[in-house]
Design an enzyme around this catalytic site. Structure first.
Site, PDB file in Angstrom:
ATOM      1  N   LYS A  59      27.226  40.323  31.925  1.00 20.48           N
ATOM      2  CA  LYS A  59      28.153  40.808  32.945  1.00 20.48           C
ATOM      3  C   LYS A  59      27.489  41.632  34.042  1.00 20.48           C
ATOM      4  O   LYS A  59      26.547  42.385  33.813  1.00 20.48           O
ATOM      5  CB  LYS A  59      29.241  41.677  32.300  1.00 20.48           C
ATOM      6  CG  LYS A  59      30.219  40.916  31.451  1.00 20.48           C
ATOM      7  CD  LYS A  59      31.222  40.070  32.252  1.00 20.48           C
ATOM      8  CE  LYS A  59      32.192  40.915  33.021  1.00 20.48           C
ATOM      9  NZ  LYS A  59      33.459  41.116  32.362  1.00 20.48           N
ATOM     10  N   HIS A  78      46.658  31.988  52.108  1.00 18.71           N
ATOM     11  CA  HIS A  78      47.221  31.942  50.740  1.00 18.71           C
ATOM     12  C   HIS A  78      46.120  31.873  49.690  1.00 18.71           C
ATOM     13  O   HIS A  78      46.345  31.387  48.583  1.00 18.71           O
ATOM     14  CB  HIS A  78      48.162  30.755  50.571  1.00 18.71           C
ATOM     15  CG  HIS A  78      49.153  30.590  51.680  1.00 18.71           C
ATOM     16  ND1 HIS A  78      50.411  31.147  51.677  1.00 18.71           N
ATOM     17  CD2 HIS A  78      49.050  29.959  52.882  1.00 18.71           C
ATOM     18  CE1 HIS A  78      51.041  30.839  52.790  1.00 18.71           C
ATOM     19  NE2 HIS A  78      50.231  30.125  53.559  1.00 18.71           N
ATOM     20  N   SER A 132      28.014  45.514  31.261  1.00 25.45           N
ATOM     21  CA  SER A 132      28.994  45.706  30.197  1.00 25.45           C
ATOM     22  C   SER A 132      28.245  46.152  28.948  1.00 25.45           C
ATOM     23  O   SER A 132      27.122  45.708  28.697  1.00 25.45           O
ATOM     24  CB  SER A 132      29.721  44.392  29.930  1.00 25.45           C
ATOM     25  OG  SER A 132      30.271  44.406  28.632  1.00 25.45           O
ATOM     26  N   GLU A 138      35.857  47.740  43.051  1.00 24.99           N
ATOM     27  CA  GLU A 138      37.170  47.912  42.405  1.00 24.99           C
ATOM     28  C   GLU A 138      37.720  49.314  42.670  1.00 24.99           C
ATOM     29  O   GLU A 138      38.922  49.501  42.874  1.00 24.99           O
ATOM     30  CB  GLU A 138      37.037  47.675  40.896  1.00 24.99           C
ATOM     31  CG  GLU A 138      36.727  46.236  40.540  1.00 24.99           C
ATOM     32  CD  GLU A 138      36.407  46.089  39.068  1.00 24.99           C
ATOM     33  OE1 GLU A 138      35.223  46.283  38.692  1.00 24.99           O
ATOM     34  OE2 GLU A 138      37.324  45.806  38.289  1.00 24.99           O
TER      35      GLU A 138
END
Ligand code: ARG
Length: 464
Positions: free
Chosen positions: A284, A157, A278, A291
């Protein structure tokens, strides 16, 4: 202008929109090598069986080889008016060698031709993908070996459950990928029959030798039924379904990279080569490659669905609907190939923050099960009672803002008088993972044994 391939029957040419919807050359040109391979085999067979003369066959084969070299060199103009790869090549052959070119299509139809080309293409791609999966497994096994003792939290979980070794976690993906490999190898076995010579749908009256062309093209045998030969696309469906399952596995690993490389976890550091910055936030480091691997499973699953829907309810034998088999399949298999390459690159280059993993593994009362197991083993409690006592101790530790191992013996004994000093030996994460030696368990020794098995296995998979 009427089409030269069927101009006998047709007076006029197609409407522009008809040409646009009908043409497949924009995407099936990538079958050129398979198309020429198939034609060379067919041509040699026609000559060997005296269906065409050896001299004509030689001219045709030389012409086809010239075309192959021209396409490979980028010296070929594909024409939409010629609809597809088969007619583009045949028309060019006629330009090169004249009317003899027309003999190549004896005892053949575009229906068995495209089925042959596409099978050859999918087979080549399966071989490539299988090799890429083996490479990714190799990268995972190497990392698992390095991290056989590295402790991380194991989750259920996505809540900290029990400590595990990072090597064990990686080997879970090795298991998945080896099944993906097996599915592709299986798909290849069923795919590997030659439809060439089924002609339009009914076979042919010419004395062709389908065994000869099957063998020349590396197929195990010719397909047994001419109608099935031209209308079957389950080889593509099966390959795409193996691809979709593999992509699903990659997407899970990609998700873990995204999560574990986030500052909240800080388990992985992605290298510059597989992350982006970024344009506005200088701090970043974004896991874009991971992704995109996570996301590309979408189009791969979509392509499988697309072709299933195209094929559903199609009557025998060939229907033009089946031309829609290619773009999705190409896209899905290209995407999987790219995902495998990106994942292998990430696995080879990302670095691991073992301290952060170890630290997180100790949090969240992750050795509570070890405490309960100790109560069963050493103090003779039934597991359900042990679970209850442990739960009370977790609540106490939580209330005190501390860990189980930081409770005093007196506090422990208040929960159950049978607890002794010995209990503290099982509360460390190191002890916890080392104790998990059951078959398939996470203990470092198990990981090392599994790495040895996989290392031996990898050699065989390479040969498969
Ligand atoms: N371009 C077609 C395809 O991809 C080739 C087969 C065409 N056959 C036909 N009878 N129109 O399916």
């Amino acid at each position: 202008m009427s089409n030269r391939m069927w101009g006998g029957r047709f007076g006029g040419g197609p409407d522009d929109i008809m040409e646009e919807i009908n043409a497949s050359i924009g995407f099936d040109q990538r079958l050129f090598a398979q198309d020429i391979r198939g034609s060379l085999a067919h041509c040699a067979m026609l000559a060997d069986n005296q269906i065409i003369s050896q001299q004509d066959a030689d001219e045709i084969c030389n012409g086809l080889k010239t075309i192959l070299a021209d396409i490979e060199a980028g010296n070929f103009t594909f024409s939409r008016a010629l609809e597809d790869i088969h007619m583009n090549i045949e028309a060019r052959l006629a330009e090169l060698i004249g009317p003899t070119a027309g003999r190549l299509h004896t005892a053949r139809s575009r229906n068995d031709q495209v089925a042959t080309d596409f099978r050859l293409y999918v087979r080549d791609t399966i071989d490539h993908l299988s090799g890429q999966i083996v490479a990714l497994i190799g990268a995972l096994v190497a990392k698992a070996e390095t991290h056989a003792d590295t402790i991380m939290p194991g989750f259920t979980h996505l809540q900290s459950a029990q400590p595990v070794t990072f090597g064990h976690h990686l080997l879970a993906y090795v298991e998945m990928l080896s099944r993906d490999h097996g599915r592709l190898v299986d798909a290849r076995k069923r795919l590997n029959e030659s439809p060439l010579g089924a002609a339009a749908l009914a076979g042919t009256g010419f004395p062709i030798d389908r065994h000869q062309t099957a063998e020349a093209l590396g197929f195990d045998r010719p397909t047994a039924n001419s109608m099935d030969s031209v209308s079957a696309r389950d080889f593509a469906l099966e390959t795409m379904s193996a691809a979709a399952i593999c992509a699903t596995h990659l997407s899970r690993l990609a998700e873990e990279i995204v999560v574990f490389a986030s500052p909240g976890f800080g388990f992985f550091n992605l290298p510059d080569a597989y992350s982006t910055g970024s344009s506005i936030m200088p701090q970043k480091r974004n896991p874009d490659a991971a992704e995109l691997v996570r996301a590309k499973s979408g189009r791969i699953i979509g392509a499988l669905n697309g072709l299933l829907i195209v094929m559903k309810g199609l009557p025998l034998a060939y229907s033009k609907d089946m031309q829609e088999d290619k773009e999705g399949t190409f896209n899905a298999l290209d995407s999987l190939s790219l995902c495998l390459a990106a994942m292998t690159g990430m696995m080879e280059t990302m670095t691991i923050n073992a301290d952060a993993m170890r630290e997180a593994a100790g949090r969240g009362f992750s050795t509570a099960t070890d405490l309960a197991d100790w109560l069963v083993r050493e103090a003779g409690l039934p597991f359900r009672d042990a679970h209850h006592v442990t739960g009370a101790l977790v609540a106490l530790a939580e209330a005190e803002g501390t860990e189980l191992a930081a409770l005093s013996l007196a506090q422990m004994q208040q929960a159950d008088a049978r607890i002794t000093e010995d209990v503290f030996t099982v509360l460390s994460v190191e002890n916890s993972v080392a104790s998990r030696t059951s078959h398939g368990g996470t203990a470092p020794d198990n990981v090392r044994a599994a790495v040895a098995v996989w290392t031996a296995q990898l050699a065989d998979m390479g040969d498969a």
